[in-house]
Design a protein around this motif. Structure first.
Motif, PDB file in Angstrom:
ATOM      1  N   ASN A 106       0.812  -1.205   0.000  1.00  0.00           N
ATOM      2  CA  ASN A 106       0.000   0.000   0.000  1.00  0.00           C
ATOM      3  C   ASN A 106       0.855   1.269   0.000  1.00  0.00           C
ATOM      4  O   ASN A 106       0.635   2.176   0.811  1.00  0.00           O
ATOM      5  CB  ASN A 106      -0.916  -0.050   1.249  1.00  0.00           C
ATOM      6  N   HIS A 107       1.847   1.314  -0.894  1.00  0.00           N
ATOM      7  CA  HIS A 107       2.725   2.487  -0.974  1.00  0.00           C
ATOM      8  C   HIS A 107       2.048   3.571  -1.799  1.00  0.00           C
ATOM      9  O   HIS A 107       2.240   3.670  -3.013  1.00  0.00           O
ATOM     10  CB  HIS A 107       4.079   2.088  -1.569  1.00  0.00           C
ATOM     11  N   GLU A 108       1.271   4.399  -1.128  1.00  0.00           N
ATOM     12  CA  GLU A 108       0.356   5.325  -1.803  1.00  0.00           C
ATOM     13  C   GLU A 108       1.035   6.507  -2.471  1.00  0.00           C
ATOM     14  O   GLU A 108       0.484   7.069  -3.404  1.00  0.00           O
ATOM     15  CB  GLU A 108      -0.694   5.823  -0.807  1.00  0.00           C
ATOM     16  N   LYS A 109       2.211   6.891  -1.973  1.00  0.00           N
ATOM     17  CA  LYS A 109       2.874   8.046  -2.587  1.00  0.00           C
ATOM     18  C   LYS A 109       3.826   7.635  -3.711  1.00  0.00           C
ATOM     19  O   LYS A 109       4.519   8.477  -4.267  1.00  0.00           O
ATOM     20  CB  LYS A 109       3.707   8.785  -1.523  1.00  0.00           C
ATOM     21  N   THR A 110       3.900   6.332  -3.973  1.00  0.00           N
ATOM     22  CA  THR A 110       4.976   5.832  -4.835  1.00  0.00           C
ATOM     23  C   THR A 110       4.517   5.469  -6.253  1.00  0.00           C
ATOM     24  O   THR A 110       3.470   4.858  -6.430  1.00  0.00           O
ATOM     25  CB  THR A 110       5.638   4.609  -4.162  1.00  0.00           C
ATOM     26  N   GLN A 111       5.327   5.861  -7.230  1.00  0.00           N
ATOM     27  CA  GLN A 111       5.136   5.474  -8.630  1.00  0.00           C
ATOM     28  C   GLN A 111       6.449   4.873  -9.126  1.00  0.00           C
ATOM     29  O   GLN A 111       7.495   5.102  -8.547  1.00  0.00           O
ATOM     30  CB  GLN A 111       4.830   6.707  -9.477  1.00  0.00           C
ATOM     31  N   ASP A 114       8.124  15.258 -18.256  1.00  0.00           N
ATOM     32  CA  ASP A 114       7.876  14.693 -19.580  1.00  0.00           C
ATOM     33  C   ASP A 114       6.379  14.484 -19.791  1.00  0.00           C
ATOM     34  O   ASP A 114       5.682  13.962 -18.931  1.00  0.00           O
ATOM     35  CB  ASP A 114       8.624  13.350 -19.659  1.00  0.00           C
ATOM     36  N   ASP A 115       5.901  14.911 -20.961  1.00  0.00           N
ATOM     37  CA  ASP A 115       4.473  14.813 -21.275  1.00  0.00           C
ATOM     38  C   ASP A 115       3.932  13.394 -21.173  1.00  0.00           C
ATOM     39  O   ASP A 115       2.795  13.178 -20.783  1.00  0.00           O
ATOM     40  CB  ASP A 115       4.200  15.325 -22.699  1.00  0.00           C
ATOM     41  N   LYS A 116       4.782  12.425 -21.502  1.00  0.00           N
ATOM     42  CA  LYS A 116       4.268  11.050 -21.550  1.00  0.00           C
ATOM     43  C   LYS A 116       3.909  10.512 -20.165  1.00  0.00           C
ATOM     44  O   LYS A 116       3.261   9.475 -20.044  1.00  0.00           O
ATOM     45  CB  LYS A 116       5.225  10.114 -22.293  1.00  0.00           C
ATOM     46  N   PHE A 117       4.329  11.219 -19.118  1.00  0.00           N
ATOM     47  CA  PHE A 117       3.958  10.798 -17.762  1.00  0.00           C
ATOM     48  C   PHE A 117       2.816  11.651 -17.198  1.00  0.00           C
ATOM     49  O   PHE A 117       2.535  11.605 -16.011  1.00  0.00           O
ATOM     50  CB  PHE A 117       5.158  10.870 -16.821  1.00  0.00           C
ATOM     51  N   MET A 118       2.181  12.442 -18.079  1.00  0.00           N
ATOM     52  CA  MET A 118       1.167  13.397 -17.601  1.00  0.00           C
ATOM     53  C   MET A 118       0.078  12.725 -16.766  1.00  0.00           C
ATOM     54  O   MET A 118      -0.449  13.310 -15.832  1.00  0.00           O
ATOM     55  CB  MET A 118       0.539  14.160 -18.772  1.00  0.00           C
ATOM     56  N   GLU A 119      -0.240  11.501 -17.106  1.00  0.00           N
ATOM     57  CA  GLU A 119      -1.316  10.816 -16.383  1.00  0.00           C
ATOM     58  C   GLU A 119      -0.985  10.593 -14.896  1.00  0.00           C
ATOM     59  O   GLU A 119      -1.868  10.345 -14.093  1.00  0.00           O
ATOM     60  CB  GLU A 119      -1.626   9.469 -17.045  1.00  0.00           C
ATOM     61  N   CYS A 120       0.304  10.694 -14.535  1.00  0.00           N
ATOM     62  CA  CYS A 120       0.677  10.535 -13.133  1.00  0.00           C
ATOM     63  C   CYS A 120       0.232  11.712 -12.273  1.00  0.00           C
ATOM     64  O   CYS A 120       0.154  11.611 -11.055  1.00  0.00           O
ATOM     65  CB  CYS A 120       2.201  10.406 -12.982  1.00  0.00           C
ATOM     66  N   HIS A 121      -0.040  12.852 -12.900  1.00  0.00           N
ATOM     67  CA  HIS A 121      -0.463  14.054 -12.171  1.00  0.00           C
ATOM     68  C   HIS A 121       0.523  14.464 -11.099  1.00  0.00           C
ATOM     69  O   HIS A 121       0.153  14.770  -9.978  1.00  0.00           O
ATOM     70  CB  HIS A 121      -1.849  13.852 -11.535  1.00  0.00           C
TER      71      HIS A 121
END
Ligand SMILES: [Mg+2]
Ligand SMILES: [Mg+2]
Lengths: 412, 412
Positions: A75-80, A101-108
């Motif tokens: 449950n590492h909620e802050k982690t990508q 980078d635009d390609k990671f935009m979905e990470c917000h």
């Protein structure tokens, strides 16, 4: 104020290594300590700090699925996560790119003002040094932890003979964590050469060369040490176990013998440098103590009294349904009292096997259950020896967290 | 030949440190691992090598009595002590002087051709690296072990900012052991200055400066690591326990169930990477196997069978009267078999407390005795689970050497 700068802080954790130095098949960041991968401990060291907003773990392509499952399971909620490059510098650059980078935009993810770079294999980093490093990076553009040199550093000539030795007091070992103004380190990576990407090791050197930023160096504690060899895994597990065995909640029945045992155990465990809290609870009410145990961040519970296993099962259910066992195995010691005038406990043949069954099921829920039978005699010398033995065994069960011994009924 | 030079080799072990870095009250060389001081492990690492003729331990005045008692208790026959000076270099010089100074004439030590200098807190040094270092010292006058740098080395300016970082590939960490032609290192100490004695750290540097002797540098294994911090003590103890749990002798009764259990246990422990030898012996003859166990350097014995405790007591007596338990605690697991058609073992009330008494007495003789009761059923699936559990528990007892749990009767 404890935090002398504004703006979000993020963390990049390069974890792309393959562990060749350990001679192990599993890269060291994924080796398990108390059945949890090392990298999860490092991630948790950051996630528990309020002012850390995001952690980016950079892993090799072949470890993406493993990493995703770790993030989910613990449950590492802050982690990508993102995929690394072939060298440490390429991996760090990839980690930084997630924020722009635009390609990671979905990470917000918001681009942080300050970014901390740390090693996945230094799990014992604490808030104090992180705050110092982040603050210094905010003030000076870059900062890094240093330690005194443990060995003399020498230069060799080409035939493997001593050329000269360095004067130890003038040099330091550069350790992790390091921190940077995000724009500074990102610019350094944009400007640096292929040679730097391939052979460079030191981020502080890049910002010096390409951004003319002189890093502030801060003396770090010995706990910053890096898990490099097999012996370091042993050491890390022992340190974690030691930390987990520093406090315990004792929940006793309300009868006289249980209360007395609880009192004695507290006294004895305190001489072993443990924090001990004793709570008394009537039959059926012990489970109500668990939220309090959880708030104390205690991973050890001793229940004293001969009440039915049903009551203990209820306690186990409450523990398992809390988040307590997510990160560490919980130790639960069930202390039974054998009184001389009553039926010898050892003749109640069902009880030991019932404890084994209950413990077996609890182990799947990350709760390690052990039984402990105290022969309660009126002979005070004998009783004292039993109690000392009870203390010695309890302390050792909490310290070892040995999953091979769960369900055993130990006798003192 | 394995040894390419002639003449005796001696060892000087400076052990005058006070352990301030550990934050412990006991200097680290005297901290106990499995109840034996760290320095005794290091001494034994040298004493077990045939071509090492003498070990001189250099200790602070206040540790002389402690050191004498260690040498006596662990029977360190090649080892003598002398009092150190206030710095590392003064201590080493005192250690060397034992071989040439008239006042030590009663020691009857021959001046060695080659002398090895090592740290008391690096117990895992092995014969291979010692032979390489001693041979190179014989050929070149001086030699030392090196390791790759674990961290980047940096120079700081006076305001604690980064000045420059060293190119890691050009430098090495200078470790121990080192070796010298005796006359060369002794001459270097005779010629060196007060400043060298006070502030110097590197013997290789002294022979370079004062004898123009360029040391040969030899890559050492990671096991040369130095016990410096608390976590290193944990690591060292775990490594010792791991080594001790690599082989086991199983001695079984001659009845069918005991033989079968022995066979299964062997198979299962071998999948756990253990060396297992199974021996069968009639009643009263198990003690005759102990000299063989001793010759195998095995510190683990499992006895399978329900024979009387008297027989087990005889085995314990033979072990205790051998020299096996001098250096390491021996693990002795007594496996009992509970057959469905016979009286349940748990009803033989005397047996568990008799095991506890026997174990308590054996612990004083450095033998850790545990009981293990196997419920032998005809249901092969159930039996298999019991046996796997037996293997898991046995392995864990041999690995942990937990003295709190001796005398317990564990049930599988
Ligand atoms: Mg790494
Ligand atoms: Mg020393």
């Amino acid at each position: 104020s404890a935090r002398s700068f504004r703006g979000p802080v993020a963390v990049v954790l390069p974890a792309g290594g393959c562990g060749e130095r350990m001679g192990l098949s599993t890269p060291k960041q994924f080796c398990k300590l108390l059945d949890r991968p090392l990298i999860s401990y490092t991630i948790h060291a950051f996630e528990r700090i309020k002012w850390i907003e995001a952690v980016i773990v950079v892993v090799a392509e072949q470890h993406v699925e493993l990493m995703k499952s770790i993030i989910q399971k613990y449950n590492h909620e802050k982690t990508q996560w993102c995929v690394g490059g072939l060298t440490r510098h390429r991996s760090i650059f990839n980690g930084l790119s997630v924020f722009v980078d635009d390609k990671f935009m979905e990470c917000h993810l918001t681009k942080p003002k300050v970014v901390i770079i740390h090693d996945a294999v230094r799990p014992f980093v604490n808030e104090d040094i992180l705050l110092k490093i982040a603050t210094a990076a905010n003030d000076h553009g870059a900062a890094g932890a240093i330690r005194p040199l443990v060995s003399t550093v020498i230069a060799t000539n080409s035939e493997h003979f001593l050329d000269h030795s360095l004067e130890r007091s003038k040099y330091r070992a550069s350790e992790m964590p390091q921190a940077f103004l995000f724009d500074t380190i990102y610019k350094a990576y944009q400007k640096c050469t292929e040679y730097d990407f391939e052979y460079g090791t030191e981020c502080l050197h890049l910002v010096l060369s390409y951004c003319n930023t002189q890093a502030k160096l801060i003396e770090g504690p010995p706990t910053l040490w890096k898990v490099t060899y097999k012996q370091d895994l042993f050491a890390a597990e022992s340190l974690i176990k030691e930390t987990l065995s520093q406090n315990v909640c004792v929940i006793t029945d309300v009868d006289q013998e249980a209360l007395q045992l609880g009192h004695c155990l507290k006294k004895m465990l305190m001489t072993q440098h443990m924090d001990v809290e004793v709570i008394s609870a009537e039959y059926g009410k012990k489970k109500l103590c668990i939220p309090h145990v959880s708030s104390q961040e205690s991973y050890n519970i001793i229940i004293i009294g001969n009440t039915e296993l049903q009551e203990k099962q209820e306690v186990i259910d409450v523990i398992a349904n809390s988040s307590m066992t997510l990160l560490y195995p919980m130790v639960l010691i069930l202390v039974y009292i054998s009184l001389p005038e009553s039926t010898p406990f050892s003749k109640k043949l069902d009880e030991p096997s019932a404890i084994r069954r209950l413990a077996k099921e609890a182990k799947h829920r990350n709760i390690l259950v052990y039984g402990l039978l105290v022969n309660y005699t009126k002979d005070s010398e004998e009783l004292n020896e039993s109690l000392e033995n009870m203390c010695f065994i309890s302390k050792s069960l909490m310290k070892d967290r040995n999953s091979a011994l769960t369900g055993q009924l130990l006798v003192v």
